[in-house]
Enzyme design. Structure first.
Site, mmCIF file in Angstrom:
data_model
loop_
_atom_site.group_PDB
_atom_site.id
_atom_site.type_symbol
_atom_site.label_atom_id
_atom_site.label_comp_id
_atom_site.label_asym_id
_atom_site.label_seq_id
_atom_site.Cartn_x
_atom_site.Cartn_y
_atom_site.Cartn_z
ATOM 1 C CD GLU A 1 -8.291 10.211 20.988
ATOM 2 O OE1 GLU A 1 -7.508 10.496 21.917
ATOM 3 O OE2 GLU A 1 -9.498 10.532 20.994
ATOM 4 C CE LYS B 1 -7.550 7.648 29.446
ATOM 5 N NZ LYS B 1 -8.979 7.448 29.120
ATOM 6 C CG HIS C 1 6.549 36.374 9.935
ATOM 7 N ND1 HIS C 1 7.456 37.226 9.329
ATOM 8 C CD2 HIS C 1 5.327 36.726 9.456
ATOM 9 C CE1 HIS C 1 6.800 38.066 8.536
ATOM 10 N NE2 HIS C 1 5.505 37.771 8.587
#
Length: 549
Positions: free
Chosen positions: A355, A514, A386
């Site tokens: 960000e 937004k 793994h």
């Protein structure tokens, strides 16, 4: 802040030439040539040791990278941040999260005003309040003590407290539980509420403006759930507090403004855990441990501000990151903590880094012609071994990685910790050394393999090595050490943004989505087909409406 196009500096041109000279050299040779390489390429602060010797760098590389920092005016930019200049120019704000953890009596000015009296006042408010919660002095509407704290926030109002409370679980007060709700997906709040008793639950609503859509949607759902059991709205004041600055909206919600904990516009969301946003931390581990967290961060702040660049941990880590990002064209960096308590540490700095430095325009408003912020990711060891380490070892992409581990475990059970740390040491050694064809052949011959079998399997078992890592070893994961580690990465991110000539403290890329969501929401309430967007978005919305029935 000084605005310097990095690729036009003399240092950058020298680094490009140096890269051509060094790009095919192997770290194995660097260690052979310099028996003191570890001593020469490691730094320490308090209980933290940073070994950067397993990197594709020489003394010359560091010299040139340090020249870049000096030529770009990094020292002046560091001073600008600490002195309260408006280095967040696109929002016309100071960047003073460092003031939140400052120790001592020196003033810190923002717009000519000393911010420290206000900082100390909020810290004292947090100390008193968290003490009342922990001791049971604060009672719920039926007279019972609080046992569960729920932080409702998103982004910086969530990720920091989540990460810190997970890291500091060994310091949790025995009768306190902490929960976090961030996602506007109703599942998050619904599953959390199933665990709670309204008589003993305290909600912290973390929103500076008290208007954040996701946070307030969850807050109103939590309030409705609470009032189903409590009945009278006057009880809201005993079970909800606000981390906000919007007094009118806080009081309208039903929260007593005496229980509103303030923070300021010079505190960016992703740097806010040190502020009132950290109240859930203080209630979970005690204010004394929250204060230790602040002190650890301050120790790194002093180191960052005062140490020469060649002995400055955040600066060195930042420069090495630039070396890989901009010259080796590495696209990602991995953060790999060998401590299960730190399992949210990579996610926290995924936000902190991506960000901050996910920008494509320089400080003059021009498109950049160089790479900026990397993709940050990671998981705890040994789980990652793994899962994705295969690609780090033998894949086609260079992935510089930070390995972090404590020397002492909070849970010294049997051989667990020594097994864990043996893997920590082995992985960085393997990534550096690799395994040559001759070594593989010798190994297969010793195992009794036939020549034709060896010829077939040998290429698949060769590791080139030369994969860069930093090893960050610390004595124990204490609040103070955690504070220093967080501040170390914060300052690394700042240095990289400063040298890339971008603004690291805004996040305009978050805003467009937004705005569009607010336009789309009313369309989802209407049964009529939508045709006001592009064909894909129209098609998806209409398919959603059909599926909803």
């Amino acid at each position: 802040m000084k605005k310097t196009n990095p690729v036009k500096t003399r240092a950058w041109l020298f680094l490009e030439k140096h890269y051509e000279d060094i790009k095919n050299r192997h770290m194995r040779d660097f260690f052979k040539e310099d028996p003191r390489r570890f001593d020469n390429f490691s730094l320490a602060l308090d209980d933290i040791l940073v070994d950067f010797s397993k990197n594709r760098i020489t003394t010359k590389t560091l010299e040139l990278l340090l020249n870049l920092a000096h030529e770009a005016g990094l020292k002046e930019m560091i001073n600008s941040m600490f002195s309260g200049e408006h280095i967040n120019e696109t929002e016309n704000r100071a960047v003073l999260h460092t003031a939140l953890r400052r120790q001592g009596d020196e003033p810190v000015l923002a717009d000519g005003k000393d911010v420290m009296p206000d900082v100390r006042a909020v810290l004292e408010q947090m100390r008193v309040f968290s003490g009342r919660i922990i001791t049971g002095e604060w009672k719920g509407f039926t007279g019972k003590a609080i046992t569960d704290v729920v932080n409702i926030g998103i982004g910086g109002s969530d990720l920091g407290p989540v990460m810190v409370t997970e890291c500091l679980k060994p310091y949790a007060k025995p009768h306190m539980n902490v929960h976090f709700v961030s996602n506007v997906d109703g599942t998050h709040i619904a599953e959390t509420l199933k665990l709670l008793n309204p008589e003993t639950t305290l909600f912290m609503i973390a929103s500076k403006t008290f208007t954040t859509q996701e946070t307030m949607t969850n807050a109103y759902t939590a309030r409705a759930w609470f009032l189903e059991k409590a009945g009278d709205k006057k009880h809201v004041a005993r079970h909800f507090v606000a981390l906000s600055t919007n007094k009118e909206a806080v009081e309208e919600f039903g929260i007593d403004s005496q229980n509103m904990f303030e923070f300021w516009d010079w505190v960016g969301g992703r740097y806010s855990l040190w502020s009132a946003i950290g109240l859930s931390i203080a209630c979970y581990v005690g204010f004394e441990n929250f204060h230790e967290l602040l002190k650890g961060a301050y120790a790194m702040d002093v180191h960052f501000q005062k140490e020469p660049f060649e002995r400055n941990i955040p600066v060195i880590l930042a420069l090495i990151g630039i070396w890989y990002n901009n010259f080796f064209n590495a696209q990602t960096e991995a953060i790999l903590p060998y401590d299960q308590y730190m399992h949210r540490f990579p996610a926290y700095f995924q936000q902190g880094n991506m960000e901050s430095n996910g920008k494509s325009v320089d400080r003059d408003g021009n498109p950049v012609t160089w790479q900026t912020g990397p993709i940050i990711w990671g998981e705890p060891g040994t789980n990652g071994q793994h899962a994705f380490y295969q690609l780090i070892h033998q894949g086609t992409k260079m992935i510089p990685a930070d390995f972090l581990a404590p020397a002492q475990s909070h849970n010294p059970i049997g051989e667990h910790h020594k097994i864990l740390l043996s893997n920590f040491f082995a992985q960085t050694e393997a990534l550096m050394n690799g395994k040559t064809a001759a070594e593989v052949q010798k190994e297969l011959e010793a195992a009794g393999k036939l020549p034709e079998e060896i010829a077939e399997i040998l290429p698949h078992k060769v590791f080139d090595g030369n994969r860069p890592t930093n090893s960050i070893l610390f004595k124990k994961l204490t609040p103070r050490t955690l504070g220093s580690l967080i501040a170390m990465y914060e300052h690394k991110i700042f240095v990289q943004g400063a040298l890339w000539n971008i603004y690291s403290f805004d996040q305009w890329g978050v805003e467009l989505g937004k705005q569009l969501a607010k336009k789309i929401l009313p369309e989802l309430e209407d049964e009529r087909p939508v045709n006001s967007h592009d064909a894909s978005t129209n098609g998806l919305i209409n398919a959603f409406k059909h599926m909803m029935g």
